[in-house]
Scaffold this active site. Structure first.
Site, PDB file in Angstrom:
ATOM      1  N   ASP A 205      81.178  23.235  33.379  1.00  0.00           N
ATOM      2  CA  ASP A 205      81.026  24.681  33.579  1.00  0.00           C
ATOM      3  C   ASP A 205      80.048  25.295  32.586  1.00  0.00           C
ATOM      4  OD1 ASP A 205      81.692  26.980  35.079  1.00  0.00           O
ATOM      5  OD2 ASP A 205      83.101  27.650  33.561  1.00  0.00           O
ATOM      6  N   SER A 229      81.735  32.921  37.254  1.00  0.00           N
ATOM      7  CA  SER A 229      81.844  31.819  38.202  1.00  0.00           C
ATOM      8  C   SER A 229      82.681  32.263  39.398  1.00  0.00           C
ATOM      9  CB  SER A 229      82.503  30.609  37.542  1.00  0.00           C
ATOM     10  OG  SER A 229      81.748  30.161  36.436  1.00  0.00           O
ATOM     11  N   GLN A 279      78.042  24.938  41.997  1.00  0.00           N
ATOM     12  CA  GLN A 279      78.697  26.185  41.619  1.00  0.00           C
ATOM     13  C   GLN A 279      77.901  27.371  42.140  1.00  0.00           C
ATOM     14  OE1 GLN A 279      79.040  28.456  37.502  1.00  0.00           O
ATOM     15  NE2 GLN A 279      80.617  26.872  37.573  1.00  0.00           N
TER      16      GLN A 279
END
Length: 288
Positions: A205, A229, A279
């Site tokens: 991440d 996110s 993502q």
């Protein structure tokens, strides 16, 4: 957190029942819970319910609300299926009466078959020839924007070395690519595959949306862009060790409607592809 031991401690969850766990939070410099932490803890909770030696091969998740650093996160695991070859788990994360995150994870029995993989980029600078985030802070801290300096000052269990250092004062658009070497701090030997996958998920991440911001760097930066996110998916291909530097190679195919999409591949230093990531994040210009 300053070492891999601190990160391993963060992954340890308090067991409430066979399918319910509580997790604590540590900041990475943001006022809200780091998405990588929630991802890794949710995978940890799901894996605790796997008792047939199956290996995590993919996960798909959505971030629904920002997490509060001061509150525990409760992870509820649903045992969706234990089939002949695959097991599926669904995890829902709560804080008080708020659902902040959902994840589905699939586990596969070990099988042999055909193999191929894409190659790592050739001719990338090696970690020994690059500056780490720590080095950048020490050498250029007085010249960094205040928010970026504060971010670099947070102690982390991972060292990052970008292959290209971007000067935030240059104000020029860049190609939508970002390559970052990373290495755990401390002794990361003798970890089982499930734990290594959870740590890798935590790391995945970091940095990825940077590639989506680069094409707009002449006008956009982290200080004038609201980011979060939205979803995160990951596929795990091969076993690996954290005994050397690893490469996270990222690119952004698209930015539109205040959403940036990025994907990445994670390689060992020898070029073995161990995981892929995708993502989408909110990347909303802040209008003042």
């Amino acid at each position: 957190m300053t070492s891999v031991n601190d990160l391993l401690d963060l992954l340890i969850l308090d067991k409430i029942s066979d399918t319910e766990y509580n997790g604590k939070s540590k900041t990475i410099g943001s006022p809200i819970v780091f998405g990588g932490q929630v991802l890794a803890q949710a995978i940890h909770a799901a894996t605790n319910t796997i008792h047939n030696n199956r290996i995590l091969h993919s996960m798909h998740s959505y971030f629904l609300e920002a997490g509060n650093l001061e509150l525990p996160i409760t992870y509820n695991v649903s045992i969706v299926r234990d089939g002949g070859s695959f097991s599926v788990r669904r995890v829902t994360a709560h804080q008080k009466d708020r659902t902040i995150f959902i994840l589905s994870a699939s586990y596969h029995k070990k099988e042999s078959g055909h193999e191929h993989q894409m190659d790592m980029k050739p001719d990338l600078k090696q970690p020994e020839d690059l500056l780490s985030w720590t080095d950048i802070l020490q050498q250029y801290g007085d010249f960094l924007p205040r928010s970026l300096k504060a971010f670099f000052e947070i102690k982390r269990p991972i060292e990052f070395k970008p292959t290209v250092i971007v000067n935030p004062s240059d104000k020029k658009d860049l190609p939508p690519f970002c390559d970052v070497w990373f290495k755990l701090k401390g002794d990361a030997s003798n970890l089982d595959l499930a734990t290594k996958q959870q740590i890798l998920t935590y790391i995945s991440d970091y940095n990825i949306l940077t590639s989506a911001l680069y094409p707009h760097a002449s006008k956009a930066h982290w200080g004038n862009t609201q980011t979060a996110s939205l979803d995160h998916s990951m596929w795990y291909f091969r076993d690996f060790d954290f005994d050397d530097w690893m490469l996270y190679s990222m690119e952004s195919p698209s930015m539109s409607n205040a959403r940036g999409f990025a994907r990445g591949n994670i390689f060992t230093r020898e070029g073995k592809l161990i995981a892929s990531v995708a993502q989408e994040g909110l990347m909303r210009p802040i209008i003042k």
